[in-house]
Write a protein that holds these residues in place. Structure first.
Motif, mmCIF file in Angstrom:
data_model
loop_
_atom_site.group_PDB
_atom_site.id
_atom_site.type_symbol
_atom_site.label_atom_id
_atom_site.label_comp_id
_atom_site.label_asym_id
_atom_site.label_seq_id
_atom_site.Cartn_x
_atom_site.Cartn_y
_atom_site.Cartn_z
ATOM 1 N N LYS A 240 1.006 -1.299 -0.204
ATOM 2 C CA LYS A 240 0.193 -0.134 -0.257
ATOM 3 C C LYS A 240 0.693 1.645 -0.061
ATOM 4 O O LYS A 240 2.099 1.171 0.663
ATOM 5 N N LEU A 241 0.577 2.684 -0.515
ATOM 6 C CA LEU A 241 1.437 3.597 -0.589
ATOM 7 C C LEU A 241 0.364 4.264 0.422
ATOM 8 O O LEU A 241 -1.122 4.784 -0.265
ATOM 9 N N LEU A 242 0.943 4.478 1.280
ATOM 10 C CA LEU A 242 -0.045 5.772 1.896
ATOM 11 C C LEU A 242 0.340 7.732 1.131
ATOM 12 O O LEU A 242 1.544 8.136 1.742
ATOM 13 N N ILE A 243 -0.446 7.839 1.161
ATOM 14 C CA ILE A 243 -0.141 9.822 0.287
ATOM 15 C C ILE A 243 -1.281 10.548 1.421
ATOM 16 O O ILE A 243 -1.830 10.244 2.197
ATOM 17 N N TYR A 244 -0.196 11.658 1.575
ATOM 18 C CA TYR A 244 -0.777 12.433 3.160
ATOM 19 C C TYR A 244 -0.553 13.643 2.668
ATOM 20 O O TYR A 244 -0.563 14.949 3.793
ATOM 21 N N GLY A 245 0.259 14.255 1.531
ATOM 22 C CA GLY A 245 0.358 15.688 0.864
ATOM 23 C C GLY A 245 1.313 15.618 0.063
ATOM 24 O O GLY A 245 1.286 14.423 -0.855
ATOM 25 N N PHE A 246 1.620 16.831 -1.113
ATOM 26 C CA PHE A 246 2.396 16.840 -2.340
ATOM 27 C C PHE A 246 3.843 18.447 -1.958
ATOM 28 O O PHE A 246 3.111 18.699 -2.483
ATOM 29 N N HIS A 247 4.263 17.521 -0.972
ATOM 30 C CA HIS A 247 5.332 19.200 -1.062
ATOM 31 C C HIS A 247 5.818 19.627 -1.882
ATOM 32 O O HIS A 247 5.812 20.610 -2.079
ATOM 33 N N PRO A 274 -7.481 1.495 -12.414
ATOM 34 C CA PRO A 274 -7.209 1.068 -11.191
ATOM 35 C C PRO A 274 -7.070 -0.956 -11.746
ATOM 36 O O PRO A 274 -7.035 -1.552 -11.082
ATOM 37 N N LEU A 275 -7.314 -0.893 -13.464
ATOM 38 C CA LEU A 275 -6.738 -2.134 -13.553
ATOM 39 C C LEU A 275 -5.801 -2.390 -13.464
ATOM 40 O O LEU A 275 -5.209 -3.762 -12.983
ATOM 41 N N SER A 276 -4.865 -1.886 -13.295
ATOM 42 C CA SER A 276 -3.140 -2.625 -13.307
ATOM 43 C C SER A 276 -3.031 -1.964 -11.751
ATOM 44 O O SER A 276 -2.208 -3.451 -11.698
ATOM 45 N N MET A 277 -3.807 -1.095 -10.995
ATOM 46 C CA MET A 277 -3.324 -1.669 -9.284
ATOM 47 C C MET A 277 -4.680 -3.226 -8.796
ATOM 48 O O MET A 277 -3.472 -3.587 -8.191
ATOM 49 N N THR A 278 -5.373 -3.695 -10.037
ATOM 50 C CA THR A 278 -5.912 -5.023 -9.815
ATOM 51 C C THR A 278 -4.950 -5.795 -9.557
ATOM 52 O O THR A 278 -4.400 -6.728 -8.857
ATOM 53 N N SER A 279 -4.521 -5.435 -10.851
ATOM 54 C CA SER A 279 -3.767 -7.087 -11.903
ATOM 55 C C SER A 279 -2.370 -6.744 -10.702
ATOM 56 O O SER A 279 -1.572 -8.390 -11.187
ATOM 57 N N GLY A 280 -2.159 -5.506 -10.466
ATOM 58 C CA GLY A 280 -0.387 -6.015 -9.016
ATOM 59 C C GLY A 280 -0.547 -6.081 -7.986
ATOM 60 O O GLY A 280 0.025 -5.869 -7.079
ATOM 61 N N ASN A 281 -2.222 -6.531 -7.760
ATOM 62 C CA ASN A 281 -2.174 -6.226 -6.189
ATOM 63 C C ASN A 281 -1.848 -5.245 -5.755
ATOM 64 O O ASN A 281 -1.533 -5.506 -4.395
ATOM 65 N N LYS A 282 -2.446 -4.289 -6.214
ATOM 66 C CA LYS A 282 -1.384 -2.965 -4.972
ATOM 67 C C LYS A 282 -2.653 -1.782 -4.501
ATOM 68 O O LYS A 282 -3.163 -2.189 -5.459
ATOM 69 N N GLY A 283 -2.349 -1.264 -3.624
ATOM 70 C CA GLY A 283 -2.772 0.136 -3.448
ATOM 71 C C GLY A 283 -2.752 1.535 -2.945
ATOM 72 O O GLY A 283 -1.842 0.991 -3.078
ATOM 73 N N VAL A 284 -3.167 2.040 -2.996
ATOM 74 C CA VAL A 284 -3.214 3.792 -2.250
ATOM 75 C C VAL A 284 -4.207 3.757 -1.755
ATOM 76 O O VAL A 284 -5.708 3.789 -1.935
ATOM 77 N N VAL A 285 -3.656 4.839 -0.453
ATOM 78 C CA VAL A 285 -5.172 5.407 0.193
ATOM 79 C C VAL A 285 -3.907 6.893 0.083
ATOM 80 O O VAL A 285 -3.221 6.815 0.444
ATOM 81 N N ALA A 286 -5.194 7.787 0.614
ATOM 82 C CA ALA A 286 -4.493 9.486 0.531
ATOM 83 C C ALA A 286 -5.837 9.571 1.545
ATOM 84 O O ALA A 286 -6.664 9.459 2.137
ATOM 85 N N PHE A 287 -5.118 10.691 2.316
ATOM 86 C CA PHE A 287 -5.756 10.916 3.906
ATOM 87 C C PHE A 287 -5.295 12.705 3.972
ATOM 88 O O PHE A 287 -4.306 12.929 3.606
ATOM 89 N N ASN A 288 -6.004 12.954 4.592
ATOM 90 C CA ASN A 288 -6.014 14.676 5.193
ATOM 91 C C ASN A 288 -6.078 14.497 6.695
ATOM 92 O O ASN A 288 -8.025 14.968 6.582
ATOM 93 N N LEU A 289 -5.912 15.294 7.799
ATOM 94 C CA LEU A 289 -6.288 15.607 9.481
ATOM 95 C C LEU A 289 -7.439 16.381 9.503
ATOM 96 O O LEU A 289 -8.153 15.562 10.007
ATOM 97 N N SER A 290 -6.862 17.336 8.390
ATOM 98 C CA SER A 290 -8.062 18.121 8.884
ATOM 99 C C SER A 290 -9.544 17.695 8.089
ATOM 100 O O SER A 290 -10.175 18.874 8.385
#
Length: 370
Positions: A240-247, A274-290
């Motif tokens: 899983k790639l977890l994204i919480y900013g774009f400095h 989403p198709l390549s993510m499914t075949s690669g069996n990987k995920g992306v999670v993004a969030f912002n505390l505010s």
């Protein structure tokens, strides 16, 4: 007796350091479910810089102009609403607020105010919650972890990175920290990182591959287009790639955004199919505390654990560098430099400024780099 007036930093229009105005305002009266806190220190976060630039999404959605930045604080309870029972006037507290933190007084919802841990002084407490709640939510409320998982943490010397390193080790994960300056390497090692990549002297992705040939289970990335594509590429299946900013999307000069470079950065932003993510069996999670402040159930669970760990001495607050409230421009300049480690805070207890010192500070911070 509550004070009648307070000082706070107000931004009336997007821009550079000169937009940070120290003003006098009336102290608000707390509502039935609110707490009025006389602050001792307030945390400084990269999100506050984005607020000043006018590019922070929740600031535009919830407030607009003028706005007072700041998400976290520590101090003494001065007054409580009639329905507030868990704290009383005179109690030392810390908490989070949806903006309005850069102030000598904060009027906050009662369910976002907690007793200050005895293990933290006021400056340490002021810089604790935003980064630790971000790290906790990312690691412990967004993914399922198992002992031995391999984790890569970008910007490991910063506030969120420091918290992530400690949380990973607390849960028996193998963690590699990435830093951009050589003087941050030892600091990240002392936090418990199993390995540190210094991208100022090493090839980041060659070294990341060498350290973990099969790929990482989790990668935490707040850089943006500079690293996101390769962060995803270096995940193992089920990672899983977890994204919480774009400095790096917001390059700046003397406190101002270079909009041409920002536009080019947007063009480099990876698109996750989403198709390549499914075949690669990987995920992306993004969030912002505010955008999470309405989920008090998640925040309370996180604060309960974090407070327990810091009181037990198994988690330490980031090292703190403090500035006077009037030196807010210098604090923003330091944060933007990329040279800092740990957290920056503003001291709000008097004496914290003089008008002449404040004006001189803004002139220095606004001067072009030589």
């Amino acid at each position: 007796m509550p004070s009648e007036s307070m000082y706070k930093v107000v931004i009336h229009k997007a821009g550079a350091y000169e937009r940070l105005k120290l003003e006098t305002h009336r102290v608000p009266k707390p509502g039935d479910r609110q707490v009025l806190i006389r602050t001792q220190a307030v945390g400084v976060n990269y999100a506050d810089v984005c607020v000043r630039w006018g590019v922070y999404a929740s600031a535009r959605r919830f407030v607009g102009w003028p706005i007072t930045p700041g998400f976290e604080y520590s101090g003494w309870v001065e007054e409580v609403g009639r329905e507030v029972k868990h704290v009383k006037p005179g109690d030392p507290v810390f908490g989070v607020t949806l903006f309005n933190g850069y102030s000598t007084h904060v009027c906050a919802p009662a369910d976002l105010v907690w007793p200050k841990p005895q293990a933290l002084d006021f400056e340490g407490a002021a810089g604790f919650l935003a980064v630790h709640l971000t790290a906790y939510h990312g690691l412990l409320q967004n993914v399922v972890i198992r002992p031995g998982m391999r984790v890569l943490v970008h910007s490991a010397g910063g506030g969120v990175g420091s918290a992530l390193i400690q949380l990973c080790k607390l849960h028996n994960l193998h963690v590699t920290g990435v830093v951009g300056r050589s003087h941050k390497v030892e600091y990240v090692r002392q936090l418990g990182a199993d390995a540190v990549v210094d991208k100022s002297t090493q090839s980041l992705w060659d070294e990341a591959k060498r350290l973990c040939p099969d790929g990482y289970d989790l990668v935490f990335d707040a850089n943006g287009p500079e690293t996101l594509a390769q962060s995803y590429a270096h995940l193992r299946p089920t990672g899983k790639l977890l994204i919480y900013g774009f400095h790096t999307l917001l390059p700046k000069q003397s406190g101002r955004i270079n909009y041409l470079k920002a536009a080019l950065g947007m063009l480099r932003m990876p698109r996750f199919n989403p198709l390549s993510m499914t075949s690669g069996n990987k995920g992306v999670v993004a969030f912002n505390l505010s955008f999470l402040f309405a989920r008090t159930d998640l925040l309370h669970a996180a604060v309960s654990d974090l407070t327990t760990w810091v009181e037990a001495g198994i988690m330490q607050a980031p090292k703190v560098r403090s500035f006077a409230l009037a030196d807010v421009a210098e604090a923003h300049r330091a944060l933007e430099s990329g040279e800092t480690t740990g957290k920056l805070v503003l001291r709000t207890a008097p004496p914290f400024f003089s008008a002449s010192v404040y004006e001189a500070t803004v002139r220095r911070a606004s001067a072009p780099d030589r």
